[in-house]
Design an enzyme around this catalytic site. Structure first.
Site, PDB file in Angstrom:
ATOM      1  N   ASN A   6       5.075  35.116  95.360  1.00 11.13           N
ATOM      2  CA  ASN A   6       5.778  36.118  95.626  1.00 11.13           C
ATOM      3  C   ASN A   6       6.642  36.625  94.654  1.00 11.13           C
ATOM      4  OD1 ASN A   6       7.680  37.876  97.206  1.00 11.13           O
ATOM      5  ND2 ASN A   6       8.590  35.914  98.405  1.00 11.13           N
ATOM      6  N   TRP A   7       6.330  37.962  94.304  1.00  6.67           N
ATOM      7  CA  TRP A   7       7.032  38.589  93.373  1.00  6.67           C
ATOM      8  C   TRP A   7       8.330  38.998  93.655  1.00  6.67           C
ATOM      9  CZ3 TRP A   7       3.220  41.697  89.770  1.00  6.67           C
ATOM     10  CH2 TRP A   7       2.195  40.816  89.159  1.00  6.67           C
ATOM     11  N   LYS A   8       8.712  39.104  94.940  1.00  8.78           N
ATOM     12  CA  LYS A   8      10.044  39.665  95.454  1.00  8.78           C
ATOM     13  C   LYS A   8      10.142  41.222  94.683  1.00  8.78           C
ATOM     14  CE  LYS A   8      11.632  35.315  96.525  1.00  8.78           C
ATOM     15  NZ  LYS A   8      12.993  34.319  96.884  1.00  8.78           N
ATOM     16  N   HIS A  96      10.081  36.781 105.863  1.00  6.54           N
ATOM     17  CA  HIS A  96      10.777  35.861 104.929  1.00  6.54           C
ATOM     18  C   HIS A  96      12.168  35.977 105.167  1.00  6.54           C
ATOM     19  CE1 HIS A  96      12.146  34.682 100.973  1.00  6.54           C
ATOM     20  NE2 HIS A  96      11.222  34.457 100.585  1.00  6.54           N
ATOM     21  N   GLU A  98      14.744  36.290 103.367  1.00  7.64           N
ATOM     22  CA  GLU A  98      15.554  37.526 102.768  1.00  7.64           C
ATOM     23  C   GLU A  98      15.429  38.727 103.957  1.00  7.64           C
ATOM     24  OE1 GLU A  98      13.548  37.019  98.736  1.00  7.64           O
ATOM     25  OE2 GLU A  98      14.589  35.224  98.669  1.00  7.64           O
ATOM     26  N   GLU A 168       9.649  27.463 104.346  1.00  7.65           N
ATOM     27  CA  GLU A 168      10.730  27.741 103.323  1.00  7.65           C
ATOM     28  C   GLU A 168      12.096  27.593 103.695  1.00  7.65           C
ATOM     29  OE1 GLU A 168       8.558  30.955 100.135  1.00  7.65           O
ATOM     30  OE2 GLU A 168       9.616  31.971 101.707  1.00  7.65           O
ATOM     31  N   GLY A 174      15.128  29.867  95.737  1.00 12.97           N
ATOM     32  CA  GLY A 174      16.224  30.567  94.633  1.00 12.97           C
ATOM     33  C   GLY A 174      17.087  29.496  93.765  1.00 12.97           C
ATOM     34  N   SER A 214      11.822  27.027  95.342  1.00  7.59           N
ATOM     35  CA  SER A 214      11.751  26.402  94.198  1.00  7.59           C
ATOM     36  C   SER A 214      10.769  25.429  93.834  1.00  7.59           C
ATOM     37  CB  SER A 214      13.153  25.672  94.005  1.00  7.59           C
ATOM     38  OG  SER A 214      14.249  26.668  94.306  1.00  7.59           O
ATOM     39  N   GLY A 235       8.025  32.058  94.366  1.00  5.26           N
ATOM     40  CA  GLY A 235       8.912  32.992  93.801  1.00  5.26           C
ATOM     41  C   GLY A 235       8.949  32.889  92.393  1.00  5.26           C
TER      42      GLY A 235
HETATM   43  P1  PGA Z   1      11.539  30.612  94.972  1.00  7.63           P
HETATM   44  O1  PGA Z   1      11.129  31.456  95.950  1.00  7.63           O
HETATM   45  O2  PGA Z   1      10.273  29.894  94.602  1.00  7.63           O
HETATM   46  O3  PGA Z   1      12.250  31.573  94.065  1.00  7.63           O
HETATM   47  O4  PGA Z   1      12.459  29.678  95.513  1.00  7.63           O
HETATM   48  C1  PGA Z   1      10.167  31.337  97.073  1.00  7.63           C
HETATM   49  C2  PGA Z   1      10.152  32.185  98.108  1.00  7.63           C
HETATM   50  O5  PGA Z   1      11.411  32.840  98.425  1.00  7.63           O
HETATM   51  O6  PGA Z   1       9.147  32.809  98.406  1.00  7.63           O
END
Ligand code: PGA
Length: 260
Positions: A6-8, A96, A98, A168, A174, A214, A235
């Site tokens: 997931n490149w966000k 997600h 976010e 998640e 993050g 993470s 991520g």
């Molecule tokens: P992260 O993000 O690996 O940077 O914690 C995972 C995600 O939000 O899909």
């Protein structure tokens, strides 16, 4: 085992194309066969075409990070399921944390999008997970169950390949602090149980359940070796080919271990 990046909202288009190209090159020349490991990359919308072109000759599926629940219309700034399939997307991340936090997405919104994804043969990667506060007050399992139930209300699944669920925990995304493997397994078992009640054991056992939050090469083995963890939604570590493929190598080791 599904390893999904997931490149966000990271990288410009040339940078994204270059990263996808490095991943494609390594997959076509790699000494590892990555047997049993499936790959997906979910970049921002504007990257989709160039990433799809870059991974054209290797088995990497591409997905979007969100979509609108309608086919078309006056929704400035949005992107629809038919648009995603027309460019060649296979997956779409939905719900997600976010999106839930910054855009007030509700389980009902996620549910509408899941149904829309099914209509267009996109495989939704439905994200669920509790906040630290909810975990500390002992509500983690009930929050996650409610999110799964909300997202999948009136959704029938006959082919387990038509759905992916990603657990998640919000407190692990993050932060550099992943959930402990046993903690993650406990929640994955809750999700598997919920899916079993909904769709029966045969389907539920084969719906891929990803862990996200993470995941890095150094902690991937412990997480991926849990019985109900079938892959990762990655991520920040997906933004570097070495780390993304390093996680895939751990997945491959887990698979070798379990089949030997
Ligand atoms: P992260 O993000 O690996 O940077 O914690 C995972 C995600 O939000 O899909």
């Amino acid at each position: 085992m599904l390893i999904a990046g997931n490149w966000k909202m990271n990288m410009d288009v040339p940078e994204g194309r270059a990263l996808a190209q490095v991943i494609a090159d390594r997959l076509s020349t790699h000494s590892h066969s990555f047997d049993g490991v499936d790959f997906a990359i979910c970049p921002p919308f504007v990257h989709l075409q160039s990433v799809i072109d870059a991974v054209d000759s290797v088995p990497v599926a591409v997905g979007a990070q969100d979509m609108h629940a309608e086919d078309e219309g006056a929704y400035t700034g949005d992107v629809s399921a038919p648009m995603l399939t027309s460019v060649g997307c296979h997956y779409v991340i939905l719900g997600h944390s976010e999106r839930r936090e910054y855009y007030d997405e509700t389980d009902a919104d996620v549910n509408r999008k899941v149904k829309q994804a099914q209509v267009h043969d996109l495989v939704p990667i439905v994200c669920v997970g509790e906040t630290l506060e909810q975990r500390e007050s002992g509500e983690a399992a009930s929050v996650v169950r409610a999110q799964v139930d909300g997202a999948l209300a009136d959704v029938s699944i006959e082919d387990p390949g038509g759905l992916v669920v990603a657990y998640e925990p919000v407190w692990a995304i993050g932060t550099g602090e992943s959930a402990a493997p046993e903690q993650a397994q406990e929640m994955h078992a809750v999700i598997r149980g919920d899916l079993t009640e909904r769709y029966g054991a045969a389907v539920a056992a084969n719906v891929p359940l990803l862990y996200g939050g993470s995941m890095k090469p150094h902690n991937a083995y412990g997480l991926l070796s849990q019985p109900d963890i079938d892959g990762g939604l990655i991520g920040s570590a997906s933004l570097q080919a070495d780390r993304f493929l390093g996680i895939a190598e751990e997945a491959e080791s887990v698979l070798k271990e379990t089949t030997s």
